[in-house]
Write a protein that holds these residues in place. Structure first.
Motif, PDB file in Angstrom:
ATOM      1  N   SER A  28     -75.975 -33.321   8.547  1.00  0.00           N
ATOM      2  CA  SER A  28     -74.872 -33.787   9.345  1.00  0.00           C
ATOM      3  C   SER A  28     -74.822 -32.828  10.131  1.00  0.00           C
ATOM      4  N   LEU A  29     -75.081 -33.752  11.162  1.00  0.00           N
ATOM      5  CA  LEU A  29     -74.263 -33.383  12.576  1.00  0.00           C
ATOM      6  C   LEU A  29     -72.493 -33.877  13.284  1.00  0.00           C
ATOM      7  N   ASP A  30     -72.159 -32.572  13.520  1.00  0.00           N
ATOM      8  CA  ASP A  30     -70.569 -32.543  14.243  1.00  0.00           C
ATOM      9  C   ASP A  30     -70.362 -32.822  15.257  1.00  0.00           C
ATOM     10  N   VAL A  31     -71.619 -33.848  16.305  1.00  0.00           N
ATOM     11  CA  VAL A  31     -71.127 -34.232  17.547  1.00  0.00           C
ATOM     12  C   VAL A  31     -69.826 -34.192  17.699  1.00  0.00           C
ATOM     13  N   ARG A  32     -69.803 -33.668  18.965  1.00  0.00           N
ATOM     14  CA  ARG A  32     -67.561 -34.363  20.069  1.00  0.00           C
ATOM     15  C   ARG A  32     -68.292 -35.575  20.775  1.00  0.00           C
ATOM     16  N   GLU A  33     -67.925 -36.577  20.932  1.00  0.00           N
ATOM     17  CA  GLU A  33     -67.849 -36.959  22.388  1.00  0.00           C
ATOM     18  C   GLU A  33     -66.799 -37.146  22.411  1.00  0.00           C
ATOM     19  N   HIS A  34     -67.012 -37.382  24.294  1.00  0.00           N
ATOM     20  CA  HIS A  34     -66.073 -37.897  24.929  1.00  0.00           C
ATOM     21  C   HIS A  34     -66.534 -38.469  26.202  1.00  0.00           C
ATOM     22  N   SER A 438     -87.378 -30.423  14.269  1.00  0.00           N
ATOM     23  CA  SER A 438     -86.862 -31.478  15.690  1.00  0.00           C
ATOM     24  C   SER A 438     -85.130 -30.635  15.615  1.00  0.00           C
ATOM     25  N   LEU A 439     -84.420 -30.507  14.582  1.00  0.00           N
ATOM     26  CA  LEU A 439     -83.514 -30.234  14.775  1.00  0.00           C
ATOM     27  C   LEU A 439     -82.824 -28.865  14.567  1.00  0.00           C
ATOM     28  N   ARG A 440     -84.311 -27.922  14.214  1.00  0.00           N
ATOM     29  CA  ARG A 440     -84.032 -26.559  14.531  1.00  0.00           C
ATOM     30  C   ARG A 440     -83.341 -25.719  15.941  1.00  0.00           C
ATOM     31  N   SER A 441     -84.385 -26.481  16.272  1.00  0.00           N
ATOM     32  CA  SER A 441     -83.420 -25.625  18.188  1.00  0.00           C
ATOM     33  C   SER A 441     -82.154 -26.244  18.981  1.00  0.00           C
ATOM     34  N   ASN A 442     -81.951 -25.125  19.028  1.00  0.00           N
ATOM     35  CA  ASN A 442     -81.045 -26.422  20.110  1.00  0.00           C
ATOM     36  C   ASN A 442     -81.685 -26.752  21.206  1.00  0.00           C
ATOM     37  N   ALA A 443     -82.578 -26.979  21.762  1.00  0.00           N
ATOM     38  CA  ALA A 443     -83.026 -27.298  22.827  1.00  0.00           C
ATOM     39  C   ALA A 443     -83.539 -28.459  22.526  1.00  0.00           C
ATOM     40  N   SER A 444     -84.723 -28.864  21.136  1.00  0.00           N
ATOM     41  CA  SER A 444     -84.985 -29.866  20.644  1.00  0.00           C
ATOM     42  C   SER A 444     -83.899 -30.405  20.548  1.00  0.00           C
ATOM     43  N   LEU A 445     -82.550 -30.101  20.087  1.00  0.00           N
ATOM     44  CA  LEU A 445     -82.024 -31.448  19.557  1.00  0.00           C
ATOM     45  C   LEU A 445     -80.679 -31.934  19.958  1.00  0.00           C
ATOM     46  N   ALA A 446     -80.608 -30.891  21.489  1.00  0.00           N
ATOM     47  CA  ALA A 446     -80.072 -32.073  22.507  1.00  0.00           C
ATOM     48  C   ALA A 446     -81.101 -32.748  22.884  1.00  0.00           C
ATOM     49  N   ALA A 447     -81.910 -32.990  23.248  1.00  0.00           N
ATOM     50  CA  ALA A 447     -82.871 -33.926  23.769  1.00  0.00           C
ATOM     51  C   ALA A 447     -83.277 -35.085  22.838  1.00  0.00           C
ATOM     52  N   GLU A 448     -83.174 -34.470  21.555  1.00  0.00           N
ATOM     53  CA  GLU A 448     -83.510 -35.364  20.464  1.00  0.00           C
ATOM     54  C   GLU A 448     -81.935 -37.098  20.287  1.00  0.00           C
ATOM     55  N   LEU A 449     -80.223 -35.943  20.427  1.00  0.00           N
ATOM     56  CA  LEU A 449     -79.195 -36.249  20.672  1.00  0.00           C
ATOM     57  C   LEU A 449     -79.562 -37.555  22.245  1.00  0.00           C
ATOM     58  N   GLY A 450     -79.716 -36.658  23.100  1.00  0.00           N
ATOM     59  CA  GLY A 450     -79.668 -37.131  24.202  1.00  0.00           C
ATOM     60  C   GLY A 450     -81.118 -38.712  24.508  1.00  0.00           C
ATOM     61  N   ASN A 451     -81.412 -38.467  24.202  1.00  0.00           N
ATOM     62  CA  ASN A 451     -82.508 -39.580  24.299  1.00  0.00           C
ATOM     63  C   ASN A 451     -82.219 -40.667  23.141  1.00  0.00           C
ATOM     64  N   ALA A 452     -81.405 -40.943  21.710  1.00  0.00           N
ATOM     65  CA  ALA A 452     -80.497 -41.616  20.583  1.00  0.00           C
ATOM     66  C   ALA A 452     -80.109 -42.336  21.979  1.00  0.00           C
ATOM     67  N   GLN A 453     -79.111 -41.393  22.531  1.00  0.00           N
ATOM     68  CA  GLN A 453     -78.064 -41.740  23.370  1.00  0.00           C
ATOM     69  C   GLN A 453     -77.724 -42.624  24.227  1.00  0.00           C
ATOM     70  N   ALA A 454     -79.828 -42.176  25.194  1.00  0.00           N
ATOM     71  CA  ALA A 454     -79.833 -43.480  26.556  1.00  0.00           C
ATOM     72  C   ALA A 454     -79.839 -44.414  26.103  1.00  0.00           C
ATOM     73  N   ARG A 460     -76.011 -41.468  17.024  1.00  0.00           N
ATOM     74  CA  ARG A 460     -76.291 -41.869  15.406  1.00  0.00           C
ATOM     75  C   ARG A 460     -77.589 -42.370  15.742  1.00  0.00           C
ATOM     76  N   TYR A 461     -78.211 -43.413  16.710  1.00  0.00           N
ATOM     77  CA  TYR A 461     -79.395 -43.957  15.863  1.00  0.00           C
ATOM     78  C   TYR A 461     -80.501 -42.687  15.508  1.00  0.00           C
ATOM     79  N   LEU A 462     -80.378 -41.587  15.729  1.00  0.00           N
ATOM     80  CA  LEU A 462     -81.081 -40.448  15.450  1.00  0.00           C
ATOM     81  C   LEU A 462     -81.356 -40.169  13.847  1.00  0.00           C
ATOM     82  N   LEU A 463     -79.787 -40.604  13.079  1.00  0.00           N
ATOM     83  CA  LEU A 463     -80.410 -40.606  11.924  1.00  0.00           C
ATOM     84  C   LEU A 463     -80.574 -41.917  11.150  1.00  0.00           C
ATOM     85  N   GLU A 464     -79.878 -42.655  12.091  1.00  0.00           N
ATOM     86  CA  GLU A 464     -80.355 -44.123  11.484  1.00  0.00           C
ATOM     87  C   GLU A 464     -81.953 -44.312  11.080  1.00  0.00           C
ATOM     88  N   SER A 465     -82.621 -43.672  12.189  1.00  0.00           N
ATOM     89  CA  SER A 465     -83.998 -44.379  12.317  1.00  0.00           C
ATOM     90  C   SER A 465     -84.619 -43.671  11.537  1.00  0.00           C
TER      91      SER A 465
END
Length: 501
Positions: A28-34, A438-454, A460-465
């Motif tokens: 569960s990722l409590d991502v705030r979007e803006h 990959s979700l354990r470290s802040n750096a890898s999680l940020a990269a995963e989220l950014g890659n999915a968004q871009a 949410r594609y990260l969780l959908e995949s």
């Protein structure tokens, strides 16, 4: 016999433990979007596991967006973004820009034109003109060095506790990342917004030589790089994925600072960027700071992109690369783009074939018949259709031809026999455990989220995949192997020892 089977038993036990851990762990990722007023997408994920944060800033542009003759420009621009701004890295910004940088641009433009002209047939050579230009360039470069504060951008970050400051360029994106103490968030926004607002691509031509040397080390002097470059250039006849991200040598040699400035103004727009911040942050305060520092950067009209699509391959393609190295080869099969329904089944098929000591290739060709020293299978996660790639090194005295034949036989067995429930469970657990790790470290999680968004337009594609991979069946694997892993859809590049003269 016990020694031989012990690693497989341990691997199976670890897979079972990981599977239990992953199944028990709901993500569960409590991502705030803006979205800032200029169109920049910001994702903030608060995590209190340490008093630090990781920043991942991605621009949705990569080597695929380069013009013919300008390959390597995206990677060159990545280097330039660390060369400071109008207020960082110089003792005298106005003198530098007006008196030196433009002069260097003009001189390098002249020498580039002269070298191009002299390469043409039947053109007279004039070494004195070339020597005179080289002398002028050396003098202007020496004068410029007197105004430069070397590595000031890096030093500011280092003094404030930055870890992992770096960047990377890919075919579909360019990304910048760093980890900092949480109380340095505002410093980060000041530095990053400054290099978006006021970049100065100083030392462009000096750094161009650095990139040329990087290319020599990665490709000309590296057997794996040379083989990979040959495979991709042959597999893609039309799509710009065929070009190396670092660029072709003659293109790099002709890149000019104004080229980088135009590329920057075209693609490095806030409305073409995704910013991800993960760590010990207050979301409301973070949004306020982002608006203050990044919100004033004006958006840009993004160009219409017409990327040539790869036509279907109608027959096997082959190439050989001569190199003073151990023989090896790569096989590439065209596959659909990231997000296509078949892409998930192909990831599972690749893992069944070549993921770890319990994979089919390892058990049969490395541990069993001892034909191979190594075999790797990978699936490219690209916006446009890419490749499933098999890389293999034969074990001496076996030849690439012998090993390639046996790999083909293993694919035929996979095509003709059902995937077992045990194989599916193992691979699902491996792929899911990869995601969890990959979700354990802040750096890898940020990269995963950014890659999915871009790439997918939604983090949410990260969780959908994850769900889509878990849903892959044995029939799905059989279907994609039959559809894509065919001789007609195959490209093979083989590295052979240099022939004696």
């Amino acid at each position: 016999m016990r020694t031989r089977w012990l690693p497989l038993i341990v691997s199976a036990m670890l897979s079972t433990l990981i599977a239990y851990s992953v199944r028990a762990q709901e993500i569960s990722l409590d991502v705030r979007e803006h979205t800032l007023k200029n169109g920049m997408k910001v994702l903030i994920l608060p995590r209190k596991n340490s008093s630090t944060f990781s920043a991942y800033l991605r621009f949705k542009t990569g080597s695929v967006h380069e013009q013919a003759g300008k390959t390597g420009l995206s990677h060159m621009l990545e280097h330039m973004m660390f060369m400071g701004t109008r207020s960082i890295g110089t003792l005298e910004a106005e003198e530098e820009e007006e008196a030196i940088l433009e002069k260097l641009d003009q001189l390098h433009h002249k020498i580039s034109d002269l070298r191009e002209l002299e390469r043409a047939p039947f053109q007279p050579k004039d070494p004195s003109r070339l020597m005179a230009l080289e002398k002028e360039i050396a003098e202007a470069t020496a004068a410029h060095k007197q105004l430069i504060i070397p590595n000031e951008f890096w030093e500011i970050y280092r003094r404030h506790g930055a870890v992992g400051l770096n960047a990377s360029t890919s075919r579909d994106g360019t990304q910048y990342y760093v980890n900092l103490p949480s109380n340095r968030l505002e410093l980060w926004t000041i530095l990053e917004s400054d290099r978006m607002k006021n970049p100065v691509f100083r030392e462009f031509y000096t750094e161009r030589e650095v990139v040329k040397e990087e290319r020599r080390q990665r490709y000309e002097a590296n057997p794996e790089g040379a083989l990979s470059e040959a495979l991709i250039a042959l597999a893609f006849a039309a799509h710009p994925y065929r070009n190396p991200v670092i660029g072709w040598p003659s293109d790099i040699d002709r890149l000019l600072r104004p080229d980088a400035l135009r590329h920057f103004k075209t693609f490095y727009a806030p409305n073409n960027a995704v910013l991800v911040l993960v760590g010990d942050l207050d979301p409301e305060q973070t949004v306020r700071i982002m608006e203050e520092q990044f919100g004033s950067i004006p958006p840009q009209p993004l160009p219409e992109l017409h990327i040539t699509q790869e036509p279907p391959q109608r027959g096997e393609r082959r190439a050989s690369v001569r190199f003073d190295a151990q023989p090896r080869f790569m096989i590439g099969y065209h596959i659909p783009a990231m997000g296509h329904p078949d892409h998930y089944a192909l990831q599972v098929a690749a893992a069944i074939m070549g993921r770890g000591r319990t994979s089919r290739f390892y058990r049969s060709l490395i541990d069993g018949k001892r034909l191979a020293a190594s075999i790797d299978v990978s699936v490219s996660p690209l916006r446009d259709p890419g490749l499933l790639t098999i890389s293999a090194t034969p074990r001496s005295p076996h030849t690439p031809e012998e090993l390639e034949k046996e790999i083909g036989a293993e694919i035929e067995r996979l095509r003709g026999a059902a995937v077992t429930d045990q194989e599916l469970l193992r691979v699902r657990n491996q792929l899911e455990a990869d995601l969890v790790r990959s979700l354990r470290s802040n750096a890898s999680l940020a990269a995963e989220l950014g890659n999915a968004q871009a790439m997918a337009g939604d983090w949410r594609y990260l969780l959908e995949s994850r769900k889509r991979l878990k849903a892959v069946t044995a029939d799905d694997v059989l279907r994609v192997v039959k559809s894509y892993l065919t001789i007609e859809n195959r490209t093979v590049a083989t590295l052979l020892p240099t022939q004696p003269r």
